[in-house]
Design an enzyme around this catalytic site. Structure first.
Site, PDB file in Angstrom:
ATOM      1  N   TYR A   1       0.852  -1.255  -0.076  1.00  0.00           N
ATOM      2  CA  TYR A   1      -0.104   0.024  -0.039  1.00  0.00           C
ATOM      3  C   TYR A   1       0.717   1.216  -0.019  1.00  0.00           C
ATOM      4  CZ  TYR A   1      -3.961  -3.142   1.261  1.00  0.00           C
ATOM      5  OH  TYR A   1      -5.015  -3.878   1.174  1.00  0.00           O
TER       6      TYR A   1
ATOM      7  N   ASP B   1      -4.174  -7.972   5.417  1.00  0.00           N
ATOM      8  CA  ASP B   1      -5.645  -7.302   5.237  1.00  0.00           C
ATOM      9  C   ASP B   1      -6.389  -8.329   4.659  1.00  0.00           C
ATOM     10  OD1 ASP B   1      -7.543  -5.504   5.080  1.00  0.00           O
ATOM     11  OD2 ASP B   1      -6.876  -4.107   3.305  1.00  0.00           O
TER      12      ASP B   1
ATOM     13  N   LYS C   1       4.986 -14.909  -0.382  1.00  0.00           N
ATOM     14  CA  LYS C   1       4.865 -15.637  -1.897  1.00  0.00           C
ATOM     15  C   LYS C   1       6.125 -15.336  -2.445  1.00  0.00           C
ATOM     16  CE  LYS C   1       2.314 -17.130  -5.011  1.00  0.00           C
ATOM     17  NZ  LYS C   1       1.762 -18.783  -4.942  1.00  0.00           N
TER      18      LYS C   1
ATOM     19  N   ASP D   1      -9.531 -10.655   7.191  1.00  0.00           N
ATOM     20  CA  ASP D   1     -11.053 -10.511   6.912  1.00  0.00           C
ATOM     21  C   ASP D   1     -11.461 -12.171   6.647  1.00  0.00           C
ATOM     22  OD1 ASP D   1     -11.173  -7.533   7.302  1.00  0.00           O
ATOM     23  OD2 ASP D   1     -11.811  -7.338   5.293  1.00  0.00           O
TER      24      ASP D   1
ATOM     25  N   ASP E   1      -1.206 -18.345  -0.555  1.00  0.00           N
ATOM     26  CA  ASP E   1      -2.236 -19.085  -1.058  1.00  0.00           C
ATOM     27  C   ASP E   1      -2.570 -20.429  -0.306  1.00  0.00           C
ATOM     28  OD1 ASP E   1       0.071 -19.695  -2.070  1.00  0.00           O
ATOM     29  OD2 ASP E   1      -0.391 -20.240  -3.995  1.00  0.00           O
TER      30      ASP E   1
END
Length: 345
Positions: free
Chosen positions: A136, A239, A182, A243, A215
């Site tokens: 971000y 983030d 990743k 959630d 993943d």
């Protein structure tokens, strides 16, 4: 001996305005028992303000709240105002100006709350999300109509301090950290992340840890969430995972968060993560528990662990006894749920 804390309140938009009053009522109630007094400065910073004045907050807004002990936020976002406006016009400036580099999101499945998983009993873990850099960033731009470039920014300081926080937290819990990565697909930033996390892990020999690709880790959160203790992740990965984890716990309406400046040089900000929910705003349907749990996190951050535990214990008891809002499969409205909670507390 009494203590006074000055809080900045940003109810924001939609149900944010409906869940902040229950949270402050809880703070006042538990505060009276523990000799803690809260004073509140309520700010109209919101998408509604943006629509009328062209800015989510005034130009000197951050200076106005720099001296507060903490910030309690309801939610921001409203149809007609693009999400990037509400985020970059308010939340991200607060997080970065006040070095709130830890986004802490506890996840727990409470008795009386139905998880979409067949068996989610005993799930209790924490997502430690890097909150100030990573994916971000503001680095990048558009070239004409056919190209957009977005650069992720990872620094040794940023990765080191979030890893240190996660490992220190794990030492107080079940002593296990999973680092989300990743590095098989993101060739520069993720191997850099992995190397620094490994360096910091060596300083915590009592904590077991592993790296896991994002993943596979997302699947693990669904297939075996009880195996998770502390997750440390970059801004974007944290983030998404938090959630997903809130959904596993039964409702994003319960989920709290803290945007922390661990050194306490600046105020930290606490907020439920459910968003402004325009579809149910004004209908007495909002679940206030995300804001109430966030208030409990605020209490703990300010040094009132016993008061914080009383709030979370009341949460557990009320849910176990069947008092639930609609998002949890119940039929209790915001006002009634809050009244029951305050009576219990």
């Amino acid at each position: 001996m009494s203590t006074t804390h000055r809080l900045a309140l940003i109810p924001g938009d939609g149900i944010g305005q409906e869940v902040i009053p229950p949270a402050t009522a809880v703070l006042d109630a538990v505060g009276r028992r523990h000799g803690i007094t809260f004073t509140y400065d309520t700010l109209d910073w919101s998408c509604e303000r943006y629509a009328h004045e062209g800015a989510m907050m005034p130009a000197d807004g951050l200076d106005r709240i720099a001296g507060h002990d903490a910030i309690l936020l309801g939610a921001v976002g409203w149809p007609g105002v693009p999400d990037h406006v509400s985020l970059w016009g308010l939340l991200i400036p607060i997080r970065r100006r006040f070095a709130q580099y830890v986004n802490l999101r506890p996840i727990a499945v409470f008795d009386g709350v139905r998880s979409p998983l067949a068996d989610a009993s005993g799930v209790d873990f924490v997502v430690v999300r890097e909150n100030s850099e990573g994916e971000y960033s503001e680095v990048g731009g558009r070239v004409g109509t056919d190209l957009a470039l977005q650069e992720a920014v990872f620094t040794r300081t940023g990765v080191s301090r979030i890893a240190d926080y996660a490992f220190a937290l794990a030492e107080q819990r079940r002593k296990h950290v999973v680092s989300a990565t990743k590095s098989n697909g993101i060739i520069h930033s993720m191997p850099f992340w992995d190397e620094i996390v490994a360096e910091r892990a060596a300083r915590h020999p009592d904590v077991a840890w592993r790296s896991e690709h994002i993943d596979a880790l997302a699947a693990k959160l669904v297939l075996d969430p009880r195996s998770i203790d502390v997750i440390v992740a970059s801004n974007l990965f944290g983030d998404i995972l938090s959630d997903l984890a809130a959904a596993v716990a039964g409702s994003i309406g319960i989920a709290p968060s803290g945007n922390l400046n661990p050194e306490r040089e600046f105020p930290s900000m606490f907020e439920p993560v459910h968003g402004s929910a325009p579809d149910i705003a004004g209908k007495d349907l909002a679940n206030p528990l995300g804001a109430i749990w966030s208030a409990a996190m605020l209490l703990e951050h300010l040094g009132h662990a016993e008061a914080a535990e009383e709030v979370t214990a009341a949460m557990r008891a009320q849910l176990a006894e069947g008092s639930r809002t609609k998002d949890l499969g119940g039929d209790v409205g915001t006002t009634e749920f809050t009244a029951q909670f305050l009576a219990r507390l």
